[in-house]
Every structure is written in C-alpha cells, then in structure tokens.
Design a protein around this motif. Structure first.
Motif: not given
Length: 167
Positions: A79-82, A86-91, A140-147
């Motif tokens: 998990l990365s908070l950029v 929020v970026r989620v990566e599962v390898t 697989v990388r997914a990003e969820i925008d932080v309002p």
C-alpha cells in the motif's frame, strides 16, 4: 540570487509492504491489515476511501491466492499513500496466469459462480493495471483517489474526516 520558494513542501509517500501466505487466511488478513494501516495514516474506518480500498485488497488478494498461488510461495501486499490517492499492489509468483487488461474484463454470466473479482476492482478503483515483473512474478496495481487534499501539516493524511470499515 533567487528567492526560495515559500509554498513548496516536501512530498511524503507512505508505504506499507507485507508478504502473506497464499491461503484464504492470508487473503483475509490482507484486507484487515490494509484497513488498519489506512486508519493509522489518517483515513478512518468507515470512510469511502477505506471501504473501497479494503474491498479492492480483498479481491486482488483472493485472486492471488486462487489464480496466482504457487505452493510454498507467498504473495505481497503493498500500500502506498501518495499525493491524491491510495495505491494498492498485489504481487504473486505465477506469471503465466495473467488477468485480462482493464478494458478486456467482461462481466460474467449472472449464474456464473466466479469471475466477478476484476469487475469489482474496476468498479471500485479509479485506475488499475497489470504489470509484468521479473519472472516469475506479476503485479496488479489499483489506485483509489482520496477526495480533498492531503495535508502536509498532518504528515500527508487526508483533510477529509470520513472513515474505513474494519471487516
């Protein structure tokens, strides 16, 4: 001599990485730990961002355990908070079981028992992609925008007070 920029602040990226057993228990733990980590970063339990992120982690971890499992090998959650998301990566370590690209995911037939995971990821994440890593790995990388904006004064925590379900 030029005047220093008064408005510039360093960008803080927070990262949480963990290897988990490629088992159903490891997948459940990934979701719980993701929600707990987001809460520690200032994205509270029960918020839209936390709930969406936890659900995306659950789907990607379940896929890693179901389709990417190699006996004796773990999967990795990162998990990365950029700034702004929020970026989620599962390898996982089974590169030959490549999921379809985001535009190629088709909804399953209503009576199918499987095949909804990436449809759910596509619905909840603002962006996602499949990355090839040095074989035998894929991510697989997914990003969820932080309002709202991220507050440098709070160490990069969102200034939006909504919270994350601890499922």
């Amino acid at each position: 001599m030029t005047a220093p920029s008064a408005a510039r602040r360093p960008v803080t990226v927070r990262v949480f990485t963990l290897r988990l057993s490629a088992t159903p228990r490891g997948a459940r733990l990934a979701r719980l730990l993701a929600a707990t980590q987001l809460h520690a970063w200032g994205i509270p339990h029960g918020s839209d961002v936390c709930d969406r992120t936890a659900a995306v982690v659950a789907e990607l971890a379940a896929n890693a355990v179901t389709h990417g499992r190699v006996p004796g090998r773990d999967f990795e959650l990162r998990l990365s908070l950029v700034v702004g998301s929020v970026r989620v990566e599962v390898t996982n370590t089974r590169a030959e079981s490549r999921p379809p690209a985001p535009g190629a995911v088709r909804p399953p037939h209503p009576l199918d028992e499987h095949g909804r995971g990436l449809v759910v990821v596509g619905a909840l994440a603002d962006r996602w992609e499949v990355l090839d890593r040095e074989p035998p790995r894929k991510t697989v990388r997914a990003e969820i925008d932080v309002p709202g904006r991220l507050s440098p004064a709070k160490g990069g925590a969102p200034v939006d007070g909504r919270g994350c379900a601890n499922h």
